[in-house]
Enzyme design. Structure first.
Site, PDB file in Angstrom:
ATOM      1  N   ASP A 163       1.105  -4.143   2.242  1.00 31.58           N
ATOM      2  CA  ASP A 163       0.280  -3.866   2.985  1.00 31.58           C
ATOM      3  C   ASP A 163      -1.164  -4.100   2.566  1.00 31.58           C
ATOM      4  O   ASP A 163      -1.939  -4.286   2.556  1.00 31.58           O
ATOM      5  CB  ASP A 163       0.447  -2.513   3.209  1.00 31.58           C
ATOM      6  CG  ASP A 163       0.097  -1.950   4.645  1.00 31.58           C
ATOM      7  OD1 ASP A 163       0.528  -2.052   5.778  1.00 31.58           O
ATOM      8  OD2 ASP A 163      -0.876  -1.768   4.995  1.00 31.58           O
TER       9      ASP A 163
ATOM     10  N   ASN B 183      -7.261  -7.862  13.881  1.00 30.92           N
ATOM     11  CA  ASN B 183      -6.601  -8.422  14.861  1.00 30.92           C
ATOM     12  C   ASN B 183      -7.868  -7.803  15.589  1.00 30.92           C
ATOM     13  O   ASN B 183      -8.023  -8.677  16.548  1.00 30.92           O
ATOM     14  CB  ASN B 183      -5.851  -8.172  15.457  1.00 30.92           C
ATOM     15  CG  ASN B 183      -4.554  -8.884  14.792  1.00 30.92           C
ATOM     16  OD1 ASN B 183      -4.379  -9.226  14.633  1.00 30.92           O
ATOM     17  ND2 ASN B 183      -3.259  -7.534  14.520  1.00 30.92           N
TER      18      ASN B 183
ATOM     19  N   GLU C  81       2.355  -5.770   8.756  1.00 31.89           N
ATOM     20  CA  GLU C  81       1.460  -6.492   7.757  1.00 31.89           C
ATOM     21  C   GLU C  81       2.168  -5.844   6.514  1.00 31.89           C
ATOM     22  O   GLU C  81       1.707  -5.669   5.159  1.00 31.89           O
ATOM     23  CB  GLU C  81      -0.069  -5.822   7.911  1.00 31.89           C
ATOM     24  CG  GLU C  81      -0.292  -4.512   7.714  1.00 31.89           C
ATOM     25  CD  GLU C  81       0.077  -4.085   9.058  1.00 31.89           C
ATOM     26  OE1 GLU C  81      -0.481  -3.005   9.966  1.00 31.89           O
ATOM     27  OE2 GLU C  81       0.677  -4.335   9.983  1.00 31.89           O
TER      28      GLU C  81
END
Length: 379
Positions: free
Chosen positions: A255, A263, A298
């Site tokens: 992860d 983002n 992710e």
């Protein structure tokens, strides 16, 4: 005459079917080019059927030029379908078409009565248009069995045309068996060429559509690695085989740390580039027998084939460090990854869902420890 009528009917049916198909689905340039080629070939056959009613020099000129345009267009449509339609290829075919048109016009002007010579030259020019498609179908890249068979058939047609051209150029007297053989070989070659163009384009289109559907159903659009569904389907037989053989394997859940912040800070475009960079770097570290897929967002998963705890720990650490010091668009953008791992070393079969839950618990612990680390679950 009968052969010409059959060819005309076959091409008309092909055009009608393709147009009916395009009326429902999105139009694209490849099929448009193919339809244009068929229409040009139909016009050639109509002109030939009118030979008895129009001056032979006019029909010879029209049929030669229209046939040349149709052959060029069809060759380009097939090359476009194969994904080899480049500017260089386009330029080559335009030059070849221009040269061929000049030769045909010269023959009509200087040797209007030499039917045998015109057929021989037309056969030779026709073979030149087939050479590159034959090469692409037989030799270029990892071609499918369909493409190889088509390439072989095109090669046979090319040889028929070349042999016919050679026979015609040695000035065989008219009304002999060899002269008739020349004309029949020419018409048979043209018939096979039209049939191959039609059947080949249809089958290749279907094959390309199937390949595209399989790609969409199998691979993640952003990163190009296996999507979750495909990963699960491929992982199950690997897990079953490992349990049956009693061989070790390891499952890793990865992860990207603080991906939401990436983002929010840099925008989703940079976030996508981070995921692509991450997938690329991880994939480079894995062996051919390993599985790597995107589980969502992710989160990514890896199955290391025949990897015990030591091999798994070494690989997990290698994966963790492989992404450090990343450069996105020429700008250093540091991001890290947390990894939860579990190794199975017994003959008792464990489900992929249980592997996911155990490694997810280890991944959560890695996050709690400050991220950018590897934590192992012992089941």
């Amino acid at each position: 005459m009968t052969l010409q009528v059959c060819l005309l009917a076959g091409n008309l049916v092909t055009v009608v079917l393709v147009l009916a198909y395009r009326s429902r689905y999105a139009k694209e340039s490849t099929s448009s080019l193919f339809i244009a080629a068929k229409c040009l070939q139909i016009s050639v056959l109509i002109v030939l059927l009118l030979t008895d009613f129009i001056d032979s020099r006019i029909t010879a000129t029209l049929s030669g030029l229209l046939g040349l345009a149709g052959g060029t267009t069809e060759a380009l449509a097939i090359l476009m379908l194969l994904g080899v339609y480049t500017t260089k290829v386009k330029r080559y075919y335009y030059l070849l078409a221009g040269f061929s048109a000049a030769v045909i016009l010269l023959l009509i002007i200087t040797a209007s009565d030499e039917v045998q010579l015109r057929i021989a030259i037309a056969s030779l020019l026709g073979s030149l248009f087939i050479i590159y498609p034959v090469y692409c179908l037989l030799m270029k890249g990892k071609n499918s069995p369909l493409q190889k068979v088509m390439g072989l058939l095109y090669c046979i047609v090319m040889m028929i045309l070349i042999i016919g051209a050679v026979v015609g150029l040695i000035s065989v007297p008219l009304n002999t068996h060899l002269s008739q053989l020349l004309q029949w070989s020419f018409y048979i070659g043209i018939y096979l060429l039209m049939f191959l163009g039609t059947a080949g384009f249809t089958l290749l289109s279907r094959e390309q559509s199937y390949v595209e559907l399989e790609r969409v159903a199998t691979y993640d659009e952003l990163t190009g690695i296996l999507n979750r569904r495909a990963f699960v389907l491929r992982a199950r037989p690997l897990i079953a085989a490992a349990a049956k053989e009693g061989t070790a394997f390891s499952f890793l859940l990865l992860d990207v740390d603080h991906f939401k912040n990436v983002n929010d800070t840099y925008g989703h475009d940079i976030g996508d580039r981070v995921l692509k960079d991450f997938a690329s770097k991880i994939e480079q570290q894995l062996a051919n027998g390993d599985l790597f897929g995107r589980f969502g967002g992710e989160e990514f998963a890896v199955i290391l084939h025949r990897a015990d705890e030591q091999a798994c720990d070494e690989m997990a650490e290698r994966l963790r460090t492989a992404i450090l010091g990343a450069v996105i668009n020429g700008v250093p953008l540091h991001y890290t990854v947390s990894i939860g791992v579990i190794t199975v070393m017994s003959t008792e079969r464990i489900t992929l869902n249980n592997l996911y839950k155990l490694s997810d618990t280890a991944l959560y612990q890695a996050k709690q420890k400050g991220r950018n680390c590897v934590v192992r679950s012992y089941g």
